[in-house]
Scaffold this motif. Structure first.
Motif, short mmCIF file in Angstrom:
data_model
loop_
_atom_site.label_atom_id
_atom_site.label_comp_id
_atom_site.label_asym_id
_atom_site.label_seq_id
_atom_site.Cartn_x
_atom_site.Cartn_y
_atom_site.Cartn_z
N PRO A 137 0.82 -1.22 0.00
CA PRO A 137 0.00 0.00 0.00
C PRO A 137 0.85 1.27 0.00
O PRO A 137 0.45 2.28 -0.59
CB PRO A 137 -0.83 -0.10 1.28
CG PRO A 137 -0.35 -1.27 2.03
CD PRO A 137 0.51 -2.11 1.14
N THR A 138 2.02 1.21 0.62
CA THR A 138 2.88 2.39 0.68
C THR A 138 3.43 2.73 -0.71
O THR A 138 3.42 3.90 -1.12
CB THR A 138 4.01 2.15 1.71
OG1 THR A 138 3.38 1.97 2.97
CG2 THR A 138 4.97 3.32 1.77
N VAL A 139 3.83 1.72 -1.44
CA VAL A 139 4.31 1.96 -2.81
C VAL A 139 3.17 2.47 -3.68
O VAL A 139 3.33 3.44 -4.45
CB VAL A 139 4.87 0.65 -3.43
CG1 VAL A 139 5.28 0.89 -4.88
CG2 VAL A 139 6.04 0.13 -2.63
N ARG A 140 2.02 1.85 -3.56
CA ARG A 140 0.88 2.26 -4.40
C ARG A 140 0.45 3.69 -4.06
O ARG A 140 0.11 4.47 -4.95
CB ARG A 140 -0.29 1.28 -4.24
CG ARG A 140 -0.01 -0.04 -5.01
CD ARG A 140 -1.15 -1.05 -4.88
NE ARG A 140 -2.43 -0.45 -5.05
CZ ARG A 140 -3.50 -0.71 -4.29
NH1 ARG A 140 -3.42 -1.61 -3.31
NH2 ARG A 140 -4.65 -0.12 -4.50
N LEU A 141 0.50 4.05 -2.78
CA LEU A 141 0.12 5.43 -2.44
C LEU A 141 1.15 6.42 -2.98
O LEU A 141 0.77 7.49 -3.48
CB LEU A 141 -0.03 5.59 -0.91
CG LEU A 141 -0.43 7.01 -0.49
CD1 LEU A 141 -1.81 7.39 -1.05
CD2 LEU A 141 -0.43 7.16 1.03
N ALA A 142 2.42 6.09 -2.90
CA ALA A 142 3.46 6.99 -3.45
C ALA A 142 3.17 7.27 -4.92
O ALA A 142 3.20 8.43 -5.37
CB ALA A 142 4.84 6.38 -3.25
N ALA A 143 2.88 6.21 -5.66
CA ALA A 143 2.61 6.38 -7.10
C ALA A 143 1.33 7.17 -7.32
O ALA A 143 1.25 8.03 -8.22
CB ALA A 143 2.52 5.01 -7.77
N LYS A 144 0.32 6.92 -6.51
CA LYS A 144 -0.96 7.63 -6.65
C LYS A 144 -0.78 9.13 -6.37
O LYS A 144 -1.34 9.98 -7.07
CB LYS A 144 -1.98 7.02 -5.68
CG LYS A 144 -3.37 7.57 -5.82
CD LYS A 144 -4.02 7.10 -7.11
CE LYS A 144 -5.13 8.01 -7.55
NZ LYS A 144 -5.65 7.65 -8.87
N LEU A 145 -0.01 9.45 -5.34
CA LEU A 145 0.21 10.87 -5.01
C LEU A 145 0.98 11.56 -6.14
O LEU A 145 0.69 12.71 -6.49
CB LEU A 145 0.96 11.00 -3.69
CG LEU A 145 0.16 10.58 -2.43
CD1 LEU A 145 1.07 10.59 -1.20
CD2 LEU A 145 -1.05 11.48 -2.21
N CYS A 174 -1.87 3.00 7.51
CA CYS A 174 -2.21 4.40 7.19
C CYS A 174 -2.24 4.61 5.68
O CYS A 174 -3.12 5.30 5.15
CB CYS A 174 -1.21 5.35 7.83
SG CYS A 174 -1.06 5.10 9.60
N THR A 175 -1.27 4.02 4.97
CA THR A 175 -1.23 4.24 3.52
C THR A 175 -2.38 3.50 2.84
O THR A 175 -2.95 4.00 1.86
CB THR A 175 0.14 3.84 2.93
OG1 THR A 175 0.48 2.52 3.37
CG2 THR A 175 1.22 4.81 3.36
N ALA A 176 -2.77 2.33 3.38
CA ALA A 176 -3.92 1.61 2.81
C ALA A 176 -5.19 2.44 3.00
O ALA A 176 -6.03 2.55 2.08
CB ALA A 176 -4.06 0.24 3.48
N VAL A 177 -5.34 3.05 4.16
CA VAL A 177 -6.53 3.88 4.41
C VAL A 177 -6.52 5.11 3.50
O VAL A 177 -7.56 5.50 2.94
CB VAL A 177 -6.60 4.28 5.91
CG1 VAL A 177 -7.66 5.35 6.14
CG2 VAL A 177 -6.89 3.06 6.77
N ALA A 178 -5.35 5.70 3.29
CA ALA A 178 -5.26 6.87 2.40
C ALA A 178 -5.68 6.49 0.98
O ALA A 178 -6.41 7.23 0.32
CB ALA A 178 -3.83 7.42 2.39
N LEU A 179 -5.23 5.32 0.52
CA LEU A 179 -5.61 4.88 -0.83
C LEU A 179 -7.12 4.73 -0.95
O LEU A 179 -7.72 5.13 -1.95
CB LEU A 179 -4.94 3.53 -1.15
CG LEU A 179 -3.49 3.58 -1.62
CD1 LEU A 179 -2.90 2.17 -1.61
CD2 LEU A 179 -3.38 4.21 -3.00
#
Ligand code: PXG
Length: 459
Positions: free
Chosen positions: A94-102, A328-333
């Motif tokens: 989820p942290t990698v996916r959120l970085a890319a999404k941001l 936290c990153t999963a929830v942000a996604l």
């Protein structure tokens, strides 16, 4: 919960819990309000009062309360992998996916993220990273940050130093060295006889004066909130930010937009930098990134900064145990998925934003209101003793508090800063709920005016 439970909790709270930004002695006497439930734009307290939360908690519950999907995602991630860090050559999906999404969401080439747990920590990160950025390019003296009086960038040592709240500086001997402040673009309070545009340019040019005074080879970065939130929702004239950007470019000073409040749809745009038409080099994010469901902050860096940090920066001597916490990153996604799928930003632009603007302007006609300002879903009503003058009440802040207390009794949460009533509702507020907010706000203004003996009071 019955009355006894509330009272018992209040007694324990008074005995053991220090509240942020409060006179704790006074609060202990008064007793805290205990919140128990949230759904949509409403929260309930332990005495059964239902309140329309027109402040989204603390500028953060953008998608509204009670979205089960976020809890489900958090629960799933906790069960599968509750924690792993981003140190030791590791990370989590989820942290990698959120970085890319941001990187995809943020404007321009803000393609690189560093995760923190809060907006304050994100701004501390910026202070260190920016000084490092200049130092590794042979410019260690280019280390001064310029912020603004009454800016708010958090409560940590660097955050509060970058901010320009005098009362905060007084506690703990701040600011730390090599942080200076220029005046804020607060036209209502400080614009005098200038038009908003003349004033906007004048205040932006204070940046140029300050850079020349210090020497461009000393100034690392300028930091500001696109719209100053905590200070009282100061919306700068439209020419302010482009002029700030021009000056930063001219002297190669990094431009930092603190989007902790403004980001994730608050202004009817994903980021307020887009609304003002500027391209920051660095952006601070928090609050709306998870709609407040779980703590998370982030700093976005552009390609230029990332390249220097990668090629010349060596080991990054900075990081938090929970940088990129997978829950936290999963929830942000999931929060961002909901914002996108339910077209919340588009809905503000096409539907609720213009409607709120109309009703907010009507509140501006109340005898107590000297100015009603708003962008998207963030605004302020300046309460004044005599319209149309822009003078303050003599006992600054007392009237705002009175109005806030009336609003609470009327079932509406509005924030008061000095004598301005601040609005920042969940982005999902409907037209009917905007009408409900209007009626309760108008009634509260009437009650305040009546208590002060001001103006004509509606029946
Ligand atoms: N930048 C901005 C623009 C903020 O509004 C922070 C940074 C710090 O974020 P954290 O997550 O560390 O709190 C904020 C926070 C107020 C108030 O009185 C506003 C904030 C915090 C506390 C009180 O309006 N904003």
């Amino acid at each position: 919960m019955n009355h006894l439970d509330t009272h018992a909790l209040q007694v324990l709270d008074a005995a053991h819990h220090l509240h942020p930004f409060n006179d704790n002695a006074a609060l202990a006497k008064r007793g805290t309000r205990i919140l128990t439930k949230g759904e949509g734009v409403y929260v309930w307290d332990s005495e059964g009062n239902k309140l329309l939360d027109a402040f989204a908690g603390l500028w953060c519950v953008n998608i509204g309360y009670g979205r089960k999907e976020l809890g489900e995602v958090a629960s799933k991630q906790m069960t599968q992998l509750a924690y792993y860090n981003s140190f030791f050559s590791c990370t989590t999906e989820p942290t990698v996916r959120l970085a890319a999404k941001l990187a995809e969401l943020c404007p321009g080439d803000l393609n690189h993220v560093f995760f923190s747990n809060s907006g304050s920590e994100a701004n501390d990160t910026i202070l260190r990273m920016v000084r490092h950025f200049w130092a590794v390019q042979g410019q260690p003296k280019k280390n001064v940050f310029i912020g603004r009086l009454n800016g708010y960038h958090g409560s940590t040592v660097a955050g509060a130093s970058l901010g320009g709240m005098k009362g905060m500086h007084a506690m703990g001997g701040l600011p730390i060295p090599d942080i200076v402040h220029i005046n804020q673009p607060y036209w209502f309070g400080e614009g005098g006889d200038l038009s908003p545009e003349e004033f906007g340019l004048q205040r932006a040019r204070e940046l140029e004066d300050k850079i020349l005074e210090l020497g461009p080879d000393r100034v690392a970065a300028f930091i500001g909130e696109p719209i100053q939130g905590a200070a009282g929702v100061f919306i700068p004239p439209m020419n302010y930010w482009p002029e700030i950007e021009r000056i930063c470019r001219k002297y190669d000073v990094l431009l930092v937009a603190d989007e902790v409040i403004c980001g994730f749809g608050r202004t009817g745009h994903w980021f307020a930098s887009e609304y003002f038409g500027i391209q920051p080099d660095i952006m601070t994010l928090a609050k709306g990134i998870t709609s407040g469901y779980i703590p998370l902050g982030a700093v976005m860096f552009n390609d230029r900064i990332s390249k220097v940090l990668m090629e010349k920066g060596g080991e990054l001597a900075h990081g938090y145990t929970y940088s990129g916490h997978p829950v936290c990153t999963a929830v942000a996604l999931e929060n961002i998925r909901i914002l996108e799928e339910e077209k919340m930003v588009e809905n503000i632009q096409a539907n609720t934003g213009p409607y709120l603007a109309k009703r907010w302007a009507e509140l501006g006609e109340h005898p107590l209101v000297g100015e009603a300002r708003l962008v998207g879903m963030v605004g302020a009503l300046e309460l004044v003793p005599r319209k149309p003058s822009r003078e303050y009440f003599p006992d600054r802040g007392a009237v705002g508090q009175m109005c806030r207390d009336f609003a609470l009794r009327n079932g509406l949460i509005l924030r008061a800063t000095n004598d301005a009533m601040l609005l920042s509702p969940p982005l999902i507020i409907t037209r009917d709920q905007i009408d409900e907010m209007f009626d309760k706000a108008w009634k509260s203004l009437d009650q305040t005016a009546a208590a002060l003996g001001i103006g004509k009071v509606a029946a």
